[in-house]
Design an enzyme around this catalytic site. Structure first.
Site, mmCIF file in Angstrom:
data_model
loop_
_atom_site.group_PDB
_atom_site.id
_atom_site.type_symbol
_atom_site.label_atom_id
_atom_site.label_comp_id
_atom_site.label_asym_id
_atom_site.label_seq_id
_atom_site.Cartn_x
_atom_site.Cartn_y
_atom_site.Cartn_z
ATOM 1 N N ASP A 167 4.583 0.335 5.735
ATOM 2 C CA ASP A 167 3.240 -0.120 6.131
ATOM 3 C C ASP A 167 3.322 -0.757 7.524
ATOM 4 O O ASP A 167 4.163 -1.629 7.754
ATOM 5 C CB ASP A 167 2.716 -1.134 5.104
ATOM 6 C CG ASP A 167 2.639 -0.524 3.712
ATOM 7 O OD1 ASP A 167 2.047 0.561 3.581
ATOM 8 O OD2 ASP A 167 3.189 -1.114 2.766
ATOM 9 N N GLU B 15 4.997 11.684 4.922
ATOM 10 C CA GLU B 15 5.396 12.545 6.043
ATOM 11 C C GLU B 15 4.713 13.911 5.931
ATOM 12 O O GLU B 15 4.184 14.432 6.918
ATOM 13 C CB GLU B 15 6.920 12.709 6.032
ATOM 14 C CG GLU B 15 7.482 13.473 7.207
ATOM 15 C CD GLU B 15 9.018 13.425 7.216
ATOM 16 O OE1 GLU B 15 9.613 12.798 6.320
ATOM 17 O OE2 GLU B 15 9.597 14.009 8.139
ATOM 18 N N THR C 164 9.062 12.939 3.093
ATOM 19 C CA THR C 164 8.463 12.051 2.094
ATOM 20 C C THR C 164 7.026 12.536 1.863
ATOM 21 O O THR C 164 6.520 13.378 2.618
ATOM 22 C CB THR C 164 8.422 10.594 2.593
ATOM 23 O OG1 THR C 164 7.364 10.461 3.545
ATOM 24 C CG2 THR C 164 9.734 10.160 3.218
ATOM 25 N N GLU D 95 16.528 3.444 -0.419
ATOM 26 C CA GLU D 95 15.255 3.620 0.295
ATOM 27 C C GLU D 95 14.350 2.442 -0.011
ATOM 28 O O GLU D 95 14.082 2.126 -1.179
ATOM 29 C CB GLU D 95 14.556 4.929 -0.119
ATOM 30 C CG GLU D 95 13.317 5.176 0.727
ATOM 31 C CD GLU D 95 12.465 6.377 0.311
ATOM 32 O OE1 GLU D 95 11.651 6.830 1.126
ATOM 33 O OE2 GLU D 95 12.613 6.854 -0.843
ATOM 34 N N LYS E 166 -1.873 -5.910 12.655
ATOM 35 C CA LYS E 166 -2.319 -7.206 13.208
ATOM 36 C C LYS E 166 -1.113 -8.090 13.495
ATOM 37 O O LYS E 166 -0.201 -8.198 12.672
ATOM 38 C CB LYS E 166 -3.253 -7.910 12.217
ATOM 39 C CG LYS E 166 -4.587 -7.228 12.109
ATOM 40 C CD LYS E 166 -5.544 -8.016 11.249
ATOM 41 C CE LYS E 166 -6.847 -7.241 11.128
ATOM 42 N NZ LYS E 166 -7.469 -7.346 9.844
ATOM 43 N N ASP F 250 5.157 7.421 11.415
ATOM 44 C CA ASP F 250 4.150 8.132 12.214
ATOM 45 C C ASP F 250 3.512 7.169 13.201
ATOM 46 O O ASP F 250 2.703 7.582 14.017
ATOM 47 C CB ASP F 250 3.037 8.645 11.296
ATOM 48 C CG ASP F 250 2.352 7.468 10.612
ATOM 49 O OD1 ASP F 250 3.051 6.699 9.919
ATOM 50 O OD2 ASP F 250 1.136 7.272 10.816
ATOM 51 N N ASN G 11 10.116 -6.753 -5.189
ATOM 52 C CA ASN G 11 9.675 -6.977 -3.807
ATOM 53 C C ASN G 11 10.913 -6.967 -2.908
ATOM 54 O O ASN G 11 11.906 -7.644 -3.208
ATOM 55 C CB ASN G 11 8.966 -8.336 -3.713
ATOM 56 C CG ASN G 11 8.254 -8.503 -2.389
ATOM 57 O OD1 ASN G 11 8.730 -8.064 -1.334
ATOM 58 N ND2 ASN G 11 7.095 -9.123 -2.439
HETATM 59 C C1 LIG Z 1 3.104 3.712 3.259
HETATM 60 S S1 LIG Z 1 3.978 3.807 1.767
HETATM 61 C C2 LIG Z 1 5.289 4.996 2.097
HETATM 62 C C3 LIG Z 1 5.921 5.528 0.829
HETATM 63 C C4 LIG Z 1 7.065 6.538 1.032
HETATM 64 N N1 LIG Z 1 8.202 5.913 1.680
HETATM 65 C C5 LIG Z 1 6.602 7.760 1.806
HETATM 66 O O1 LIG Z 1 6.984 7.874 2.989
HETATM 67 O O2 LIG Z 1 5.902 8.598 1.230
HETATM 68 C C6 LIG Z 1 4.905 2.281 1.773
HETATM 69 C C7 LIG Z 1 5.455 1.933 0.403
HETATM 70 O O3 LIG Z 1 6.236 0.750 0.524
HETATM 71 C C8 LIG Z 1 5.958 -0.104 -0.571
HETATM 72 N N2 LIG Z 1 6.221 -1.484 -0.149
HETATM 73 C C9 LIG Z 1 5.670 -2.112 0.916
HETATM 74 N N3 LIG Z 1 6.117 -3.379 1.013
HETATM 75 C C10 LIG Z 1 6.984 -3.553 -0.038
HETATM 76 C C11 LIG Z 1 7.769 -4.634 -0.474
HETATM 77 N N4 LIG Z 1 7.766 -5.807 0.167
HETATM 78 N N5 LIG Z 1 8.544 -4.470 -1.563
HETATM 79 C C12 LIG Z 1 8.579 -3.276 -2.219
HETATM 80 N N6 LIG Z 1 7.840 -2.205 -1.844
HETATM 81 C C13 LIG Z 1 7.053 -2.335 -0.761
HETATM 82 C C14 LIG Z 1 4.485 0.149 -0.864
HETATM 83 O O4 LIG Z 1 4.130 -0.226 -2.185
HETATM 84 C C15 LIG Z 1 4.369 1.634 -0.623
HETATM 85 O O5 LIG Z 1 4.613 2.391 -1.791
#
Ligand SMILES: C[S@@+](CC[C@H](N)C(=O)[O-])C[C@H]1O[C@@H](n2cnc3c(N)ncnc32)[C@H](O)[C@@H]1O
Length: 227
Positions: free
Chosen positions: A118, A195, A192, A44, A122, A154, A96
């Site tokens: 995320d 979600e 999640t 994931e 933009k 979403d 990352n």
């Molecule tokens: C909007 S949250 C969704 C978390 C989870 N998947 C959920 O649905 O509850 C997006 C997650 O992705 C992580 N994330 C975003 N870009 C990332 C990256 N380049 N490397 C590692 N984690 C990343 C963020 O830190 C965040 O915890």
């Protein structure tokens, strides 16, 4: 996502070497030796607080799961969930996603999950979206030829963008729904944290599965033989 730095979280992470190996790069292509088995690998990307991946790990002991997350403040919550459930088929990579190819070898992964990534709405931030074609090319290299990516979101804009990026990279799309919770794919769906919040607000969840282009090529050959 803006996070408040919590003192001691980084140090706490180091106390879970069985769940958060800080030398993960050394296992690239060799995760079988870490787990002591050759079970399929499901990853994931952006695991957040980990409800999804720890629930799947609990349900499917014969699959090895990875939660990839950059932010330690949320990751530590996922790690604690795995510890509480005494899971031995899960690993968290505190990295990352940009660097994912340092941690898996080509064709080492069976399935990627992208859950509520995320949206980066933009246009100038489009390259940061985890379904940007630069990311998809990396996932494609790491997936087995019969591997898949499952996406849930979403965000209509991100969904539309992702479908186009998958198509551009020749992934074969299937199981597309604009309302997961009122669809035939609702059964067995593991939610999640994000979600659960969106569903509570009555929002619809978009979902699709993208098959590795090698599957498309195989299907094309099959069709050619039949005609
Ligand atoms: C909007 S949250 C969704 C978390 C989870 N998947 C959920 O649905 O509850 C997006 C997650 O992705 C992580 N994330 C975003 N870009 C990332 C990256 N380049 N490397 C590692 N984690 C990343 C963020 O830190 C965040 O915890």
């Amino acid at each position: 996502m803006r996070l408040r730095r919590q003192p001691g979280v980084r140090e706490a992470m180091a106390t879970y070497p069985g769940l958060v190996p800080l030398n993960g790069e050394e296992y690239k292509g060799k995760w079988q030796t870490f787990f002591g088995n050759s079970n399929p690998i499901h990853v994931e990307l952006g695991t957040g607080k980990g409800n999804f991946i720890t629930t799947l790990a609990e349900q499917n002991p014969h699959i090895n799961y990875f939660g990839v997350e950059l932010h330690e403040e949320v990751l530590i919550k996922a790690v604690k969930k795995a510890e509480a459930k005494k899971l031995t088929n899960i690993v968290f990579l505190w990295i990352n996603i940009q660097d994912i190819e340092n941690y898996f070898a080509p064709e080492e992964v069976d399935k990627f999950y992208l859950n509520f990534s995320d949206p980066w709405p933009k246009k100038r931030h489009a390259r940061r979206r985890l379904t940007n074609s630069e990311f998809l090319v990396k996932y494609k290299r790491l997936l087995k030829p019969d591997g898949v990516i499952q996406l849930k979101t979403d965000n209509e804009g991100l969904f539309e963008y992702s479908l186009n990026q998958f198509a551009q990279e020749l992934f074969l799309l299937k199981e597309i729904t604009f309302d997961l919770h009122n669809s035939e794919y609702a059964e067995g769906n593991v939610m999640t944290e994000y979600e659960a919040k969106f569903v509570e607000r009555g929002m619809k969840i978009y979902r699709c599965v993208a098959e590795h282009p090698a599957r498309l090529a195989a299907k094309f050959e099959e069709q050619k033989e039949r005609s």
